[in-house]
Design a protein around this motif. Structure first.
Motif: not given
Length: 207
Positions: A180-181, A186, A189-192, A194
């Protein structure tokens, strides 16, 4: 109960004007909408994932999604989705300092980058600055670990929230585009990642 004219017609009055069959269909639809809203509210207030507590050598707790697996190694705590992302907790030991801990954290962050360059020779710092995780003040540095393969990271220095603290934790987050980066900012702040990043707390008590 009296209803002001500007608030009429009421739902009850609207339903009374419908044929019997249509009225019951409308009531059934409204009941389903209320039920769906209740389910969404309950889901939104329920903590996702697995909660874990580490008590020694420094106490902390966090939650992590079921997609991440715990790795047993010499760190305090390590979560991983192989080939996608890692969440690593390591001990933080600060040198003696005077004044506020915020003054020593940028210096320690630059030292941490030098240490990380031993692991990632092509590391490129992207941004750094103060951060708060659940009201605890720390210092974050985002970086590009490598270009081929693409790997991004974030290291967060988080002293214990007590005056003069010289101990705490280092949070090392690593993520690929598959995690997710798509850029260094990122990471976390995004993806798993978090979930463990945002749920991290010192001590054994959760929110």
């Amino acid at each position: 109960m009296l209803v002001a004219p500007e608030h009429r017609p009421t739902l009850q009055e609207e339903l009374k004007g419908l044929p019997s069959r249509s009225r019951w269909v409308a009531i059934a639809i409204l009941a389903l909408l209320v039920l769906a809203a209740a389910v969404l509210l309950l889901r939104g207030s329920t903590e996702d994932g697995t909660r874990t507590v580490v008590r020694e050598p420094i106490a902390f707790n966090l939650r992590y999604p079921d997609s991440m697996q715990r790795v047993e190694d010499d760190t305090l705590f390590h979560l991983q989705r192989e080939g996608k992302d890692d969440f690593i907790v390591e001990p933080l030991e600060l040198p003696a300092y005077e004044g506020d801990v915020g003054g020593v954290l940028p210096i320690e962050a630059s030292r941490e980058i030098d240490r990380l360059k031993e692991r990632f020779p092509d590391l490129e710092p992207v941004e750094e600055g103060k951060v708060r995780i659940n009201r605890v003040a720390g210092y974050s540095l985002a970086f590009r670990a490598s270009r081929k393969p693409r790997l991004y990271g974030r290291v967060v220095l988080l002293p214990e929230p007590v005056p003069g603290a010289r101990t705490g934790v280092k949070l090392l987050l690593l993520a690929t585009p598959g995690g997710g980066a798509n850029k260094a900012r990122d990471v976390g702040t995004t993806g798993e990642l978090k979930t463990p990043y945002r749920s991290f707390r010192f001590g054994t008590e959760g929110p």
